[in-house]
Design an enzyme around this catalytic site. Structure first.
Site, PDB file in Angstrom:
ATOM      1  N   HIS A  76      10.713  -4.373 -23.087  1.00  0.00           N
ATOM      2  CA  HIS A  76       9.300  -4.045 -22.910  1.00  0.00           C
ATOM      3  C   HIS A  76       8.867  -2.958 -23.894  1.00  0.00           C
ATOM      4  O   HIS A  76       7.774  -3.035 -24.473  1.00  0.00           O
ATOM      5  CB  HIS A  76       9.040  -3.608 -21.468  1.00  0.00           C
ATOM      6  CG  HIS A  76       9.145  -4.741 -20.493  1.00  0.00           C
ATOM      7  ND1 HIS A  76       8.884  -4.583 -19.140  1.00  0.00           N
ATOM      8  CD2 HIS A  76       9.462  -6.045 -20.652  1.00  0.00           C
ATOM      9  CE1 HIS A  76       9.044  -5.746 -18.529  1.00  0.00           C
ATOM     10  NE2 HIS A  76       9.404  -6.640 -19.426  1.00  0.00           N
ATOM     11  N   GLY A  94       0.783  -1.233   0.000  1.00  0.00           N
ATOM     12  CA  GLY A  94       0.000   0.000   0.000  1.00  0.00           C
ATOM     13  C   GLY A  94       0.810   1.275   0.000  1.00  0.00           C
ATOM     14  O   GLY A  94       0.261   2.350  -0.246  1.00  0.00           O
ATOM     15  N   THR A  95       2.106   1.197   0.269  1.00  0.00           N
ATOM     16  CA  THR A  95       2.929   2.411   0.218  1.00  0.00           C
ATOM     17  C   THR A  95       3.650   2.552  -1.117  1.00  0.00           C
ATOM     18  O   THR A  95       4.399   3.507  -1.317  1.00  0.00           O
ATOM     19  CB  THR A  95       3.984   2.411   1.343  1.00  0.00           C
ATOM     20  OG1 THR A  95       4.835   1.267   1.184  1.00  0.00           O
ATOM     21  CG2 THR A  95       3.318   2.386   2.711  1.00  0.00           C
ATOM     22  N   GLY A  96       3.429   1.617  -2.033  1.00  0.00           N
ATOM     23  CA  GLY A  96       4.102   1.658  -3.328  1.00  0.00           C
ATOM     24  C   GLY A  96       3.448   2.627  -4.292  1.00  0.00           C
ATOM     25  O   GLY A  96       2.448   3.280  -3.984  1.00  0.00           O
ATOM     26  N   TYR A  97       4.003   2.689  -5.481  1.00  0.00           N
ATOM     27  CA  TYR A  97       3.589   3.688  -6.473  1.00  0.00           C
ATOM     28  C   TYR A  97       2.115   3.563  -6.843  1.00  0.00           C
ATOM     29  O   TYR A  97       1.380   4.555  -6.841  1.00  0.00           O
ATOM     30  CB  TYR A  97       4.456   3.552  -7.725  1.00  0.00           C
ATOM     31  CG  TYR A  97       4.158   4.584  -8.775  1.00  0.00           C
ATOM     32  CD1 TYR A  97       4.495   5.921  -8.575  1.00  0.00           C
ATOM     33  CD2 TYR A  97       3.537   4.232  -9.964  1.00  0.00           C
ATOM     34  CE1 TYR A  97       4.212   6.878  -9.532  1.00  0.00           C
ATOM     35  CE2 TYR A  97       3.261   5.180 -10.934  1.00  0.00           C
ATOM     36  CZ  TYR A  97       3.599   6.504 -10.708  1.00  0.00           C
ATOM     37  OH  TYR A  97       3.306   7.445 -11.666  1.00  0.00           O
ATOM     38  N   LYS A 151       4.539 -13.590 -13.243  1.00  0.00           N
ATOM     39  CA  LYS A 151       3.111 -13.294 -13.105  1.00  0.00           C
ATOM     40  C   LYS A 151       2.258 -14.495 -13.511  1.00  0.00           C
ATOM     41  O   LYS A 151       1.213 -14.771 -12.881  1.00  0.00           O
ATOM     42  CB  LYS A 151       2.743 -12.064 -13.938  1.00  0.00           C
ATOM     43  CG  LYS A 151       3.264 -10.763 -13.350  1.00  0.00           C
ATOM     44  CD  LYS A 151       2.885  -9.553 -14.208  1.00  0.00           C
ATOM     45  CE  LYS A 151       3.362  -8.264 -13.559  1.00  0.00           C
ATOM     46  NZ  LYS A 151       3.008  -7.069 -14.356  1.00  0.00           N
ATOM     47  N   ARG A 196      -0.421 -16.635 -11.271  1.00  0.00           N
ATOM     48  CA  ARG A 196      -1.767 -16.975 -11.761  1.00  0.00           C
ATOM     49  C   ARG A 196      -2.031 -18.479 -11.634  1.00  0.00           C
ATOM     50  O   ARG A 196      -3.110 -18.898 -11.218  1.00  0.00           O
ATOM     51  CB  ARG A 196      -1.927 -16.549 -13.217  1.00  0.00           C
ATOM     52  CG  ARG A 196      -2.074 -15.066 -13.456  1.00  0.00           C
ATOM     53  CD  ARG A 196      -2.461 -14.825 -14.905  1.00  0.00           C
ATOM     54  NE  ARG A 196      -2.617 -13.405 -15.223  1.00  0.00           N
ATOM     55  CZ  ARG A 196      -3.164 -12.951 -16.335  1.00  0.00           C
ATOM     56  NH1 ARG A 196      -3.586 -13.816 -17.247  1.00  0.00           N
ATOM     57  NH2 ARG A 196      -3.274 -11.656 -16.562  1.00  0.00           N
TER      58      ARG A 196
END
Length: 313
Positions: free
Chosen positions: A270, A11-14, A138, A142
Site C-alpha cells: 500500500h 461504531g466502536t472501531g477507529y 471492497k 460495491r
C-alpha cells in the site's frame, strides 16, 4: 428537511466511533449496532454506553442473525458501515455482505455507505499482492450493492493523519523520527492526509446530500495535499530540528517485504502505491460519479497537518 436516522455498524472501531460522534453532533437520530459478539470486551461496552449517554440508541443484533439485522436497518434511513479492513487489526470487510442482504430485504434504506475510507478500490485493479485483497473485497461489496440497486455513497478518505503525518510516513511507528527519516523515491509524490474527525464530519455531511447519491466522494482538501518532503519540512519548521534524509528506491522498498508477516507485506504494498506511484493524486476528479468533499462542503474547517503535528512537540 428532516435529518435522516443513521445506523452505524462498527461504531466502536477507529473511524466508527468518530462517525457516531459526528452523526450526533450534526443532529441526526443516531443508532449504533451492538453485536453480542463483543463478549467480555469491556472497553467496547463502555464506549457503547457512553454513546447512549450522549443520545445514541443501541440496537442489538448479530450479523449472523438475518432477521434481527433486517429489523435493525428498518429503524433507520441511512446505514454507515465502518467495519475494519486493515490487516494489523481485524479484517472483516466481507461480513458486510450480510449487511447488504439485510438492507436489500428491508427495502427502506435511502443510503448505504460501506466501509471504504482509504484508497479508491476502483482505481486499484493493478494493486500488488498480498494487499490487493482489500481492494478486491471492497469492489465485490460495491458490485453486490449496485446489483441490489441500493442507493449508496463511497468515501475515499486517503491517509489517516494519525498514522501517516506525525511519523513523517515512516512504517512501524506512530511517533516523529528523532535523527533521520526515510524518503520514498525523491519524496515529491503528492499524498492526501486527512484528520480522522474530519473524515467523519465529511462522511455525515454526505448522507442526506443528493449531490453525493450513487457517487464516490473524495476527501482531498487542497492544503492537505502534500508530498513527503513538504510534510517533513513542516515538522522541521515546527520542531526546529533538521533530520538526516535517507532515500529508498522503489525496488529497495519492495525488496524489504521479504520475510515480513502478512500485515507488514500488505503495508509495504500500500505504501508503494501511495508514495511511489502516487495513486491518491495521479488522477483528476471529473467523472459524473465523482465529487470532492471540501468543494461540496466549504464550511467545514478541516485540520491542517501543522496543527495535527503540534501536539507531538
Amino acid at each position: 428537511m428532516e435529518k435522516s436516522r443513521v445506523l452505524v455498524v462498527g461504531g466502536t472501531g477507529y473511524i466508527g466511533r468518530r462517525i457516531v460522534k459526528a452523526s450526533l453532533a450534526q443532529g441526526h437520530g443516531t443508532y449504533v449496532l451492538m453485536r453480542p459478539e463483543i463478549g467480555l470486551d469491556v472497553d467496547k461496552l463502555l464506549m457503547l454506553l457512553s454513546f447512549k449517554a450522549q443520545g445514541a440508541r443501541l440496537v442489538e443484533a448479530s450479523l449472523d442473525d438475518h432477521h434481527a439485522l433486517v429489523a435493525a436497518v428498518k429503524q433507520v434511513d441511512v446505514v454507515v458501515s465502518a467495519m475494519s479492513g486493515v490487516h494489523f487489526r481485524s479484517h472483516n470487510l466481507m461480513l458486510q455482505l450480510k449487511l447488504v442482504e439485510a438492507i436489500k430485504e428491508a427495502g427502506s434504506v435511502k443510503r448505504f455507505l460501506p466501509s471504504e475510507f482509504g484508497m479508491d478500490p476502483a482505481r486499484m485493479g493493478h494493486a500488488l499482492e498480498p494487499g490487493r485483497v482489500t481492494f478486491d473485497e471492497k469492489m465485490e461489496i460495491r458490485r453486490r450493492i449496485e446489483e441490489a440497486n441500493i442507493p449508496h455513497t463511497y468515501i475515499s478518505a486517503n491517509c489517516f493523519a494519525t498514522y501517516f503525518a506525525p511519523n513523517l510516513c515512516q512504517m512501524g511507528t506512530l511517533l516523529p523520527p528523532k535523527e533521520n527519516v526515510h524518503i520514498y523515491g525523491d519524496g515529491n509524490v503528492k499524498v492526501v492526509f486527512m484528520d480522522e474527525d474530519d473524515v467523519a464530519t465529511y462522511t455525515i455531511k454526505c448522507i442526506d446530500d443528493p449531490r453525493a447519491l450513487n457517487k464516490t466522494i473524495y476527501l482531498r482538501p487542497i492544503e492537505n495535499i502534500l508530498s513527503q518532503n513538504e510534510l517533513i519540512a513542516k515538522w522541521e519548521n515546527l520542531s526546529g530540528k533538521v533530520l538526516e534524509k535517507i532515500p529508498i528506491t522503489g525496488d529497495e522498498f519492495l525488496a524489504s517485504m521479504e520475510g515480513m508477516d502478512l500485515a507488514n507485506q500488505v503495508g509495504v504494498g500500500h505504501y508503494y502505491h501511495i508514495f511511489y506511484e502516487g495513486c491518491l493524486t495521479n488522477f483528476d476528479i471529473e467523472e459524473d460519479g465523482e465529487e470532492e468533499a471540501s468543494l461540496l462542503y466549504p464550511e467545514v474547517q478541516y485540520t491542517r497537518m501543522d496543527e495535527c503535528m503540534k501536539c507531538y512537540l
